[in-house]
Every structure is written in C-alpha cells, then in structure tokens.
Design a protein around this motif. Structure first.
Motif, PDB file in Angstrom:
ATOM      1  N   PHE A   1      -9.135  -5.902  -7.296  1.00  0.00           N
ATOM      2  CA  PHE A   1      -8.206  -5.141  -7.746  1.00  0.00           C
ATOM      3  C   PHE A   1      -6.932  -5.750  -7.414  1.00  0.00           C
ATOM      4  N   ARG A   2      -5.940  -6.075  -8.407  1.00  0.00           N
ATOM      5  CA  ARG A   2      -4.836  -6.843  -7.968  1.00  0.00           C
ATOM      6  C   ARG A   2      -3.744  -5.872  -7.502  1.00  0.00           C
ATOM      7  N   VAL A   3      -3.393  -5.917  -6.234  1.00  0.00           N
ATOM      8  CA  VAL A   3      -2.384  -5.069  -5.433  1.00  0.00           C
ATOM      9  C   VAL A   3      -0.834  -5.575  -6.086  1.00  0.00           C
ATOM     10  N   PRO A   4      -0.135  -4.729  -6.210  1.00  0.00           N
ATOM     11  CA  PRO A   4       1.283  -4.914  -6.380  1.00  0.00           C
ATOM     12  C   PRO A   4       1.923  -5.453  -5.084  1.00  0.00           C
ATOM     13  N   ASP A   5       2.133  -6.661  -4.951  1.00  0.00           N
ATOM     14  CA  ASP A   5       2.592  -6.932  -3.703  1.00  0.00           C
ATOM     15  C   ASP A   5       4.005  -6.570  -3.504  1.00  0.00           C
ATOM     16  N   GLY A   6       4.156  -6.157  -2.209  1.00  0.00           N
ATOM     17  CA  GLY A   6       5.538  -5.232  -1.908  1.00  0.00           C
ATOM     18  C   GLY A   6       5.403  -4.152  -2.109  1.00  0.00           C
ATOM     19  N   GLN A   7       4.543  -3.336  -2.863  1.00  0.00           N
ATOM     20  CA  GLN A   7       4.460  -1.874  -3.150  1.00  0.00           C
ATOM     21  C   GLN A   7       4.023  -1.058  -1.789  1.00  0.00           C
ATOM     22  N   ILE A   8       4.977  -0.256  -1.536  1.00  0.00           N
ATOM     23  CA  ILE A   8       4.782   0.612  -0.672  1.00  0.00           C
ATOM     24  C   ILE A   8       4.006   1.762  -0.857  1.00  0.00           C
ATOM     25  N   VAL A   9       2.891   1.888   0.137  1.00  0.00           N
ATOM     26  CA  VAL A   9       2.196   3.153  -0.025  1.00  0.00           C
ATOM     27  C   VAL A   9       2.163   4.149   1.008  1.00  0.00           C
ATOM     28  N   GLU A  10       2.557   5.201   0.684  1.00  0.00           N
ATOM     29  CA  GLU A  10       2.963   6.133   1.801  1.00  0.00           C
ATOM     30  C   GLU A  10       2.223   7.586   1.457  1.00  0.00           C
ATOM     31  N   PHE A  11       1.827   7.999   2.479  1.00  0.00           N
ATOM     32  CA  PHE A  11       1.291   9.353   2.613  1.00  0.00           C
ATOM     33  C   PHE A  11       1.039  10.241   3.684  1.00  0.00           C
ATOM     34  N   SER A  12       1.279  11.589   3.629  1.00  0.00           N
ATOM     35  CA  SER A  12       1.199  12.356   4.723  1.00  0.00           C
ATOM     36  C   SER A  12      -0.280  12.775   4.939  1.00  0.00           C
ATOM     37  N   ASP A  13      -0.530  12.447   6.157  1.00  0.00           N
ATOM     38  CA  ASP A  13      -2.080  12.923   6.639  1.00  0.00           C
ATOM     39  C   ASP A  13      -1.965  13.976   7.547  1.00  0.00           C
ATOM     40  N   ALA A  14      -3.054  14.866   7.297  1.00  0.00           N
ATOM     41  CA  ALA A  14      -2.718  16.270   8.028  1.00  0.00           C
ATOM     42  C   ALA A  14      -3.080  16.091   9.719  1.00  0.00           C
ATOM     43  N   ALA A  15      -3.753  14.958  10.136  1.00  0.00           N
ATOM     44  CA  ALA A  15      -4.157  14.787  11.275  1.00  0.00           C
ATOM     45  C   ALA A  15      -3.407  13.936  11.947  1.00  0.00           C
ATOM     46  N   CYS A  16      -2.961  12.668  11.357  1.00  0.00           N
ATOM     47  CA  CYS A  16      -2.383  11.427  12.002  1.00  0.00           C
ATOM     48  C   CYS A  16      -0.796  11.307  11.374  1.00  0.00           C
ATOM     49  N   GLY A  17      -0.190  12.264  10.629  1.00  0.00           N
ATOM     50  CA  GLY A  17       0.892  12.093  10.310  1.00  0.00           C
ATOM     51  C   GLY A  17       1.375  11.350   9.228  1.00  0.00           C
ATOM     52  N   HIS A  18       2.605  10.917   9.014  1.00  0.00           N
ATOM     53  CA  HIS A  18       2.937   9.948   7.831  1.00  0.00           C
ATOM     54  C   HIS A  18       2.559   8.594   8.368  1.00  0.00           C
ATOM     55  N   GLN A  19       1.988   7.991   6.833  1.00  0.00           N
ATOM     56  CA  GLN A  19       1.403   6.709   6.913  1.00  0.00           C
ATOM     57  C   GLN A  19       2.204   5.871   5.895  1.00  0.00           C
ATOM     58  N   ARG A  20       2.296   4.671   6.114  1.00  0.00           N
ATOM     59  CA  ARG A  20       3.037   3.515   5.558  1.00  0.00           C
ATOM     60  C   ARG A  20       2.338   2.427   5.576  1.00  0.00           C
TER      61      ARG A  20
END
Length: 304
Positions: free
Chosen positions: A166-185
């Motif tokens: 899979f070709r990742v889009p370089d520089g793309q920020i991937v963020e999500f809020s994890d119920a146990a670990c908090g904000h991830q970036r």
C-alpha cells in the motif's frame, strides 16, 4: 500537508459490536486473556454483541489443534461470544481462512484505484536499507521505496510472485482518539512506510484482512493490545482507500515478563493452559493481573 485522516464518519452506527480475534498459532497467554476480558466487559457494559473471529490465514503457523485448544481455554476463562465459528451468526464464516474472496475483492479495488503496487523486496533487504534502522516498528520496518512507482505513474502488472504494498501518502497526518491511550498522531512516510497488504506467498496480510473483516462484521470498537497502535494508523488509511467506515479503538496496556519483554506465545509457563494445569482459577488470575509483579508471581507460584 494534507488534512488529517478522519476516523469516524457521520452516518449512524449500529449498536455496539466488539470482537475477539485470536490467531491459532500457540497457546493463549495472560496478555491475551486480559485484553479479551476487557473486550467482553466493554461489550457487556454497552449491552452489545461480542464476535469471535479466528484469524487463521497463515497455513504454515495456524493449526487445527491450536484452534481447538484456544476455544477450550477461552471458555474455561469465562469468555462468551454471541457470534462465532461454533455458534454461527449473520456475518460468517468466522474463520478468516474461509473469507478469501472478500480479501481478493478488496485487493482488486486497491489495484484499480492505484493504492497498491507490486514489490519483490525481501524482508531482509528492507531491514538492511538505509531508512530501516530509524524505524522503531518491530513488525514492519519503513520501506525504502525500492519498487515504488513514480507519483502519478501507472501501476505495473505483477510478473510472477510478489508482495503488494500500500502506497502511503507521504506527510499525511493520521490521528485518532483511543479510549485507553488517548490522542494518537502518526505521520505517513515518517512513522511508518508503504506496508504489505498481500504477501508474496499469496496470503492476505494482517492489515488488509483485519480492515475487511471488521468492516464486514460491523465492528464498532476494536479492543486490542497497545503494540498495535501503529497498525491502527495504517488501517485507517486502508479504511479510507476502500471507502469503509472505521470503528472506534481501545488499545490495552501490554503485560510484560520480568525482563520487560511483552508476553508472547513462547511464554509457555504463562499460558492459560499451563496456569490451569497448575491449579489456577480464572477468578484468581483476574484478581491479580493488575499487580505490578504479576508475571513474576504467576511464573514462580505453581498454584494457589
């Protein structure tokens, strides 16, 4: 730089659906038990459904005897599921080995949209590349781009056995809020690189199979170990590329042995099967697994 990848769509979600997704490659250990118990508790607290999915895609490592032992140990520990290979349900089959057509369809969709490309690099070659030593990801080092086509160029057809990356889009920020670990970036191309979605031995890779199945089974929350936080970032890119709605996530802390290594199936003395043979009861295990010296206690005390 592109906008962050969204993790939740605005369309209504079904009622809570969680899942247990073990691989039959050995006996389940304490870390599995703790994560699965948390998954069950979260499903029960929300009046939801718990799905058991057997992730048995790798024919070289997944054996029927491990599946049978796994089901027995899960039941002994007190885990119960409402859908699965032994009880049925509307989204079967519940063995990944029986779901290959779904993965093939997803791969073809990624090919048509230009998200993947063929790659003949071996794991050893990738690990030896200049960028690889800077990656802290133990399961898939950052790919150096050896087989990556030029941006905007046509994806060439595979000529013989190969990986599909899979070709990742370089520089793309991937963020999500994890119920146990908090904000991830995470930043694509820096924290992780182009990753394998289909293996050279013609086996769907974990990242693709997991996304396809969680979406098809309408899982609303994935509960798993914190070692898979970076996998979640990769998978969110796959969800977007396939036009699928991602679930919420809860990544549990890992249990480690006295040396600080996370538990693995090689820790036979800490498997549920061994603890059971030594006289431990599920209630005793659950009462003690938040103790700081948990692993040392279980390893040195052969029973009550």
């Amino acid at each position: 730089m592109d906008n962050p990848v969204p993790t939740r769509a605005t369309v209504p979600r079904p009622s809570y659906r969680g899942r247990l997704a073990p691989s039959p490659t050995g006996y389940l250990h304490l870390g599995h038990a703790r994560t699965f118990w948390i998954a069950q508790q979260r499903a029960e607290a929300r009046g939801g459904v718990l799905v058991l999915r057997i992730e048995d895609l790798d024919p070289g490592r997944c054996k029927p005897q491990w599946t049978a032992a796994m089901l027995e140990d899960l039941r002994w520990f007190g885990l119960r599921w409402q859908e699965g290979p032994d009880v049925g349900g509307p989204f079967g089959p519940y063995h990944q080995s029986g779901r290959r057509a779904r993965y093939e369809a997803a791969l073809e969709q990624l090919k048509r949209s230009g998200w993947v490309y063929p790659c003949r690099c071996s794991r050893r070659e990738v690990a030896a590349a200049a960028r690889a030593p800077h990656a802290e990801d133990e399961d898939e080092p950052i790919y150096p781009g050896t087989c990556r086509p030029e941006a905007g160029g046509a994806v060439r057809a595979a000529d013989g056995p190969c990986h599909w990356r899979f070709r990742v889009p370089d520089g793309q920020i991937v963020e999500f809020s994890d119920a146990a670990c908090g904000h991830q970036r995470f930043v694509a191309g820096r924290d992780f690189g182009d990753f394998i979605v289909w293996r050279k031995d013609d086996v769907p890779a974990y990242q693709l199979a997991c996304v396809v199945d969680d979406a098809a089974m309408r899982i609303t929350e994935v509960v798993r170990g914190a070692d898979l936080l970076k996998s979640t970032a990769r998978q969110l890119l796959l969800y977007r590329a396939l036009g699928l709605q991602p679930p919420a996530f809860h990544h549990c802390r890992l249990l480690t042995d006295p040396s600080g290594r996370r538990l693995a199936k090689r820790h036979d003395d800490l498997s549920l099967r061994t603890l059971r043979l030594h006289g431990w009861q599920p209630e005793q295990i659950r009462e003690r697994w938040d103790e700081p010296d948990l692993i040392a206690a279980f390893a040195r005390v052969p029973g009550r």
